[in-house]
Write a protein that holds these residues in place. Sequence first.
Motif, PDB file in Angstrom:
ATOM      1  N   TYR A   1      54.731  43.247  41.752  1.00 36.55           N
ATOM      2  CA  TYR A   1      54.085  42.932  43.029  1.00 36.55           C
ATOM      3  C   TYR A   1      52.671  43.495  43.026  1.00 36.55           C
ATOM      4  O   TYR A   1      52.480  44.713  43.024  1.00 36.55           O
ATOM      5  CB  TYR A   1      54.863  43.532  44.201  1.00 36.55           C
ATOM      6  N   GLU A   2      51.704  42.602  43.025  1.00 39.34           N
ATOM      7  CA  GLU A   2      50.285  42.960  43.144  1.00 39.34           C
ATOM      8  C   GLU A   2      49.836  43.978  42.093  1.00 39.34           C
ATOM      9  O   GLU A   2      48.903  44.741  42.310  1.00 39.34           O
ATOM     10  CB  GLU A   2      49.971  43.437  44.552  1.00 39.34           C
ATOM     11  N   GLY A   3      50.528  44.028  40.956  1.00 40.79           N
ATOM     12  CA  GLY A   3      50.126  44.914  39.868  1.00 40.79           C
ATOM     13  C   GLY A   3      50.333  46.396  40.133  1.00 40.79           C
ATOM     14  O   GLY A   3      49.791  47.236  39.421  1.00 40.79           O
ATOM     15  N   ILE A   4      51.113  46.736  41.153  1.00 41.44           N
ATOM     16  CA  ILE A   4      51.361  48.152  41.472  1.00 41.44           C
ATOM     17  C   ILE A   4      52.487  48.643  40.560  1.00 41.44           C
ATOM     18  O   ILE A   4      53.644  48.275  40.732  1.00 41.44           O
ATOM     19  CB  ILE A   4      51.733  48.316  42.963  1.00 41.44           C
ATOM     20  N   PRO A   5      52.163  49.475  39.557  1.00 39.62           N
ATOM     21  CA  PRO A   5      53.145  49.809  38.518  1.00 39.62           C
ATOM     22  C   PRO A   5      54.394  50.522  39.024  1.00 39.62           C
ATOM     23  O   PRO A   5      55.473  50.307  38.484  1.00 39.62           O
ATOM     24  CB  PRO A   5      52.386  50.701  37.547  1.00 39.62           C
ATOM     25  N   ASP A   6      54.276  51.357  40.046  1.00 39.83           N
ATOM     26  CA  ASP A   6      55.459  52.103  40.488  1.00 39.83           C
ATOM     27  C   ASP A   6      56.268  51.367  41.561  1.00 39.83           C
ATOM     28  O   ASP A   6      57.264  51.889  42.044  1.00 39.83           O
ATOM     29  CB  ASP A   6      55.095  53.516  40.950  1.00 39.83           C
ATOM     30  N   ARG A   7      55.863  50.148  41.881  1.00 43.87           N
ATOM     31  CA  ARG A   7      56.665  49.348  42.813  1.00 43.87           C
ATOM     32  C   ARG A   7      57.763  48.651  42.024  1.00 43.87           C
ATOM     33  O   ARG A   7      57.516  47.880  41.112  1.00 43.87           O
ATOM     34  CB  ARG A   7      55.812  48.330  43.555  1.00 43.87           C
ATOM     35  N   PHE A   8      58.977  48.934  42.396  1.00 43.79           N
ATOM     36  CA  PHE A   8      60.168  48.463  41.702  1.00 43.79           C
ATOM     37  C   PHE A   8      60.638  47.147  42.304  1.00 43.79           C
ATOM     38  O   PHE A   8      60.569  46.951  43.510  1.00 43.79           O
ATOM     39  CB  PHE A   8      61.257  49.542  41.846  1.00 43.79           C
ATOM     40  N   GLY A   9      61.133  46.268  41.470  1.00 42.89           N
ATOM     41  CA  GLY A   9      61.759  45.047  41.929  1.00 42.89           C
ATOM     42  C   GLY A   9      60.887  43.824  41.727  1.00 42.89           C
ATOM     43  O   GLY A   9      59.710  43.954  41.384  1.00 42.89           O
ATOM     44  N   PRO A  10      61.498  42.671  41.893  1.00 38.27           N
ATOM     45  CA  PRO A  10      62.887  42.444  42.294  1.00 38.27           C
ATOM     46  C   PRO A  10      63.877  42.804  41.180  1.00 38.27           C
ATOM     47  O   PRO A  10      63.506  42.966  40.024  1.00 38.27           O
ATOM     48  CB  PRO A  10      62.930  40.952  42.616  1.00 38.27           C
ATOM     49  N   PHE A  11      65.138  42.870  41.586  1.00 41.74           N
ATOM     50  CA  PHE A  11      66.202  43.347  40.714  1.00 41.74           C
ATOM     51  C   PHE A  11      67.490  42.687  41.185  1.00 41.74           C
ATOM     52  O   PHE A  11      67.806  42.732  42.371  1.00 41.74           O
ATOM     53  CB  PHE A  11      66.253  44.872  40.861  1.00 41.74           C
TER      54      PHE A  11
ATOM     55  N   LEU B   1      63.980  52.648  35.094  1.00 38.64           N
ATOM     56  CA  LEU B   1      63.419  53.945  35.481  1.00 38.64           C
ATOM     57  C   LEU B   1      63.000  54.757  34.251  1.00 38.64           C
ATOM     58  O   LEU B   1      61.969  55.426  34.270  1.00 38.64           O
ATOM     59  CB  LEU B   1      64.422  54.730  36.330  1.00 38.64           C
ATOM     60  N   LYS B   2      63.776  54.658  33.182  1.00 36.74           N
ATOM     61  CA  LYS B   2      63.420  55.341  31.931  1.00 36.74           C
ATOM     62  C   LYS B   2      62.091  54.797  31.397  1.00 36.74           C
ATOM     63  O   LYS B   2      61.215  55.562  30.995  1.00 36.74           O
ATOM     64  CB  LYS B   2      64.534  55.148  30.893  1.00 36.74           C
ATOM     65  N   ASN B   3      61.937  53.473  31.428  1.00 35.30           N
ATOM     66  CA  ASN B   3      60.693  52.855  30.961  1.00 35.30           C
ATOM     67  C   ASN B   3      59.517  53.242  31.845  1.00 35.30           C
ATOM     68  O   ASN B   3      58.403  53.472  31.353  1.00 35.30           O
ATOM     69  CB  ASN B   3      60.829  51.334  30.912  1.00 35.30           C
ATOM     70  N   MET B   4      59.750  53.322  33.146  1.00 33.21           N
ATOM     71  CA  MET B   4      58.689  53.721  34.069  1.00 33.21           C
ATOM     72  C   MET B   4      58.232  55.147  33.750  1.00 33.21           C
ATOM     73  O   MET B   4      57.036  55.426  33.704  1.00 33.21           O
ATOM     74  CB  MET B   4      59.167  53.602  35.521  1.00 33.21           C
ATOM     75  N   ARG B   5      59.169  56.015  33.531  1.00 29.39           N
ATOM     76  CA  ARG B   5      58.820  57.405  33.192  1.00 29.39           C
ATOM     77  C   ARG B   5      58.074  57.471  31.870  1.00 29.39           C
ATOM     78  O   ARG B   5      57.098  58.210  31.728  1.00 29.39           O
ATOM     79  CB  ARG B   5      60.076  58.271  33.123  1.00 29.39           C
ATOM     80  N   ALA B   6      58.497  56.663  30.896  1.00 29.86           N
ATOM     81  CA  ALA B   6      57.827  56.633  29.587  1.00 29.86           C
ATOM     82  C   ALA B   6      56.378  56.171  29.706  1.00 29.86           C
ATOM     83  O   ALA B   6      55.538  56.552  28.890  1.00 29.86           O
ATOM     84  CB  ALA B   6      58.594  55.735  28.620  1.00 29.86           C
ATOM     85  N   GLU B   7      56.078  55.368  30.726  1.00 30.40           N
ATOM     86  CA  GLU B   7      54.703  54.926  30.978  1.00 30.40           C
ATOM     87  C   GLU B   7      53.885  55.978  31.716  1.00 30.40           C
ATOM     88  O   GLU B   7      52.710  55.776  31.990  1.00 30.40           O
ATOM     89  CB  GLU B   7      54.690  53.641  31.807  1.00 30.40           C
ATOM     90  N   GLY B   8      54.533  57.070  32.103  1.00 32.51           N
ATOM     91  CA  GLY B   8      53.827  58.129  32.815  1.00 32.51           C
ATOM     92  C   GLY B   8      53.846  57.982  34.318  1.00 32.51           C
ATOM     93  O   GLY B   8      53.143  58.719  35.020  1.00 32.51           O
ATOM     94  N   LEU B   9      54.669  57.076  34.829  1.00 31.19           N
ATOM     95  CA  LEU B   9      54.767  56.912  36.278  1.00 31.19           C
ATOM     96  C   LEU B   9      55.588  58.065  36.857  1.00 31.19           C
ATOM     97  O   LEU B   9      56.503  58.577  36.217  1.00 31.19           O
ATOM     98  CB  LEU B   9      55.397  55.563  36.619  1.00 31.19           C
TER      99      LEU B   9
END
Length: 149
Positions: A75-85, A105-113
Motif C-alpha cells: 500500500y503506497e510503498g509503505i514498507p511496514d504496512r502489512f497486508g493484504p493477507f 514478519l521474519k522477512n520484514m525484520r530481515a529488511e530492518g523494519l
Amino acid sequence: SDVLELKIKREQEGYTFLTAEDKDLYEVIQFANNAFNPDWGRAIREGVLQGLPLHRILIAREGEKLVGFCIYGGYEGIPDRFGPFGVDPDQQGKGIGKILLNECLKNMRAEGLHGAWFLWTGEKSSAGYLYKKTGFEITRKFHVMKKSL
C-alpha cells in the motif's frame, strides 16, 4: 520453533511456501479478487505497478493450487504496512496463515523494519485471533456508521 515445526509438517504434506515470481502475479491477484475482496486484488496490482518488490509477496500452494498469500509494503510503498493477507477458506485451520504471517514478519525484520501494522480486521475473527496470538496489539477502534436514505 513451533511455526518452523508446523511449516515442515505442511511441506511434508505437499504444501510450499515461496516468494512470488512474475508468473504468479495474475493468479495471486485473481485469488485475492475472487476469494476475498476486489480491493485486495487492486491493492496487489497497484503495489506491483508502483514498484512493490516481488520478495514482499509470499505465496502458499498445495501442490500447484494457490491457497494463500501474504504481502507487505504494497500500500503506497509503505514498507511496514502489512497486508493484504489471506488463506483459502477451505484451507483455514491448518496453520497456513500462521506460517505465512510469521514468514512475512521474519522477512520484514530481515529488511530492518521495526514494526508491522495494518488498518483493520474483525477483533473476533480468525484473523483477529491469529494477530493477537502473534503479538499484534489493538491501537485504535473504528465504528461503521450508516444512515438509510
